[in-house]
Scaffold this motif. Structure first.
Motif, PDB file in Angstrom:
ATOM      1  N   GLU A 120       0.648  -1.568   0.279  1.00 31.19           N
ATOM      2  CA  GLU A 120      -0.109   0.313   0.277  1.00 31.19           C
ATOM      3  C   GLU A 120       0.542   1.203   0.376  1.00 31.19           C
ATOM      4  N   ALA A 162      -4.200  -3.386  -3.207  1.00 30.15           N
ATOM      5  CA  ALA A 162      -3.457  -2.109  -2.403  1.00 30.15           C
ATOM      6  C   ALA A 162      -4.473  -0.965  -2.622  1.00 30.15           C
ATOM      7  N   LEU A 166      -6.735   0.720   0.898  1.00 26.26           N
ATOM      8  CA  LEU A 166      -6.401   2.721   0.828  1.00 26.26           C
ATOM      9  C   LEU A 166      -7.990   2.515   1.504  1.00 26.26           C
TER      10      LEU A 166
END
Length: 195
Positions: A120, A162, A166
């Motif tokens: 991330e 990812a 997030l």
């Protein structure tokens, strides 16, 4: 009555989870302060202490904070503390800015960055690298997800996990399909300043 808060994409998330959710809730967008409101946030407490801010100082504060309420508080506190006399001047704001930036780097940006996994973090840094400079009209510019993938030399689909993580952590948001933005101003600048 139930009151809740969320990121700009909350209405679409609720709509995806429950049919007719738009009928269940009333949405009020609360965003960055405009210049007049940011000025008042500094002037009213100063007036209570028989102090003031110069017009140039208020303009410098707005430029530094992009009207983000927490930043107005953070920069305002440091500028207030470093100002030798009233009124607080643009020079006081310039002197205070590096200290405010350091405080935000540790307690605000740093804590957000630490919540991200290595994958991330790679995505966040790529976003920062391809982000266009902020403008008055767009203080938190969005970037195409395809540009992030291209910057990393990967296929966009391989970055979906990812990006989705997030989004769930509230570090980024997607106001429109195929674009992503940081949830707070200056996060890209913070990331570009990290080694």
């Amino acid at each position: 009555m139930v009151v809740g808060a969320g990121l700009p994409h909350l209405p679409s998330v609720l709509s995806a989870s429950k049919s007719y959710s738009e009928r269940l809730f009333r949405y009020a967008r609360i965003d960055r302060l405009d210049r007049a409101a940011a000025d008042l946030a500094l002037q009213v407490p100063a007036k209570d202490e028989d102090a003031a801010w110069t017009e140039e100082a208020l303009a410098a504060m707005y430029e530094a904070t992009a009207g983000y309420p927490y930043f107005v508080q953070a920069y305002g506190k440091v500028a207030w503390d470093v100002a030798p006399t009233s009124p607080v001047t643009a020079d006081d704001v310039r002197v205070a800015a590096p200290e405010a930036d350091r405080e935000l780097a540790v307690g605000f940006f740093g804590s957000r960055y630490e919540r991200a996994t290595p994958g991330e973090r790679e995505y966040l840094r790529a976003m920062a690298d391809v982000e266009e400079p902020a403008t008055d009209a767009d203080p938190v510019p969005s970037v195409p997800t395809s540009a992030v993938a291209q910057h990393l030399g990967r296929k966009p689909q391989s970055l979906s996990p990812a990006r989705d993580a997030l989004l769930k952590k509230g570090l980024v948001f997607s106001a429109e399909r195929g674009r992503i933005a940081f949830t707070v101003p200056h996060f890209g600048r913070y990331l570009r300043g990290q080694a």
